[in-house]
Scaffold this active site. Structure first.
Site, PDB file in Angstrom:
ATOM      1  N   ASP A  86      23.410  65.589  50.686  1.00 21.92           N
ATOM      2  CA  ASP A  86      22.037  65.258  51.023  1.00 21.92           C
ATOM      3  C   ASP A  86      21.701  63.909  50.372  1.00 21.92           C
ATOM      4  OD1 ASP A  86      19.184  65.661  51.545  1.00 21.92           O
ATOM      5  OD2 ASP A  86      19.071  66.127  49.407  1.00 21.92           O
TER       6      ASP A  86
ATOM      7  N   ASP B 262      18.049  62.239  49.679  1.00 21.88           N
ATOM      8  CA  ASP B 262      16.926  62.190  48.734  1.00 21.88           C
ATOM      9  C   ASP B 262      16.941  63.401  47.796  1.00 21.88           C
ATOM     10  OD1 ASP B 262      16.127  59.895  50.098  1.00 21.88           O
ATOM     11  OD2 ASP B 262      14.881  61.047  51.482  1.00 21.88           O
TER      12      ASP B 262
HETATM   13 MG   LIG Z   1      16.901  66.401  49.329  1.00 25.90          MG
END
Ligand SMILES: [Mg+2]
Ligand SMILES: [Zn+2]
Length: 193
Positions: free
Chosen positions: A10, A12
């Site tokens: 992932d 962020d």
């Molecule tokens: Mg995230």
């Protein structure tokens, strides 16, 4: 094709600080351990792939050019640390907000497995042996929806999700780590080639 396991990351809260919508490239900051983690994946000859939902484009919060600039910062940031991604895959859609083509009930918005299926087709990722690392429950669901394993990191939203929400999850993370680097080291340590 010679299939390889992948570590899907992932963006962020996992590779970079969780700051809400990254609506300007100056808001984007990698964690200090990110390049080390990606380099460890490269050295193990696993695939290193970013998988991110960026609905801010569909929502009209920022143009796609901002997203492109942030991708470039991400790529250069890890390359300056001697590491590289095999691919950066993003879903720019939202099922109900904005205008087509961004408003779409797509198969690539996490936790739907479209981005992992793409890596299977384009990169030869062996999803059964692969992991998704992320800071939210939807990252774990993404892993499980594709037959992979899911690791939760405590950076970004992860500490709060682990503390307050995880007790209610019907399936627990396959691994919980302080951050991306610890997660990568433990995954490669138990499954490395
Ligand atoms: Mg995230
Ligand atoms: Zn999508």
């Amino acid at each position: 094709m010679n299939r390889r396991p992948a570590i899907f990351m992932d963006r962020d809260g996992t590779l970079s600080h969780e700051v809400g919508y990254v609506n300007h490239p100056n808001r984007f900051r990698l964690y200090p351990w990110t390049a080390d983690a990606v380099r460890a994946i490269n050295r193990a000859h696993w695939l290193a792939v970013v998988v991110t939902n960026q609905a801010g484009v569909a929502r009209g919060y920022f143009p796609e050019s901002v997203f492109d600039e942030v991708q470039e910062r991400l790529r250069k940031g890890v390359e300056s640390g001697g590491a590289r991604f095999d691919a950066i895959y993003a879903c720019l859609h939202h099922p109900s907000v904005g205008e087509p083509p961004y408003r779409a009930d797509c198969d690539c918005r996490k936790p739907r497995p479209g981005l992992l299926r793409r890596a299977e087709a384009e990169l030869g990722a062996d999803l059964q042996r692969s992991w998704v690392i992320g800071d939210r429950h939807s990252d774990l669901q993404l892993a499980w929806n594709a037959g992979a394993q899911g690791a939760l990191v405590k950076s970004g939203y992860g500490l709060g999700e682990h503390t307050h929400l995880a007790p209610g999850w019907s399936r627990q993370p396959d691994l919980v780590a302080e951050n991306l680097l610890e997660a990568v080291e433990r995954i490669l340590g138990q499954g490395g080639e």
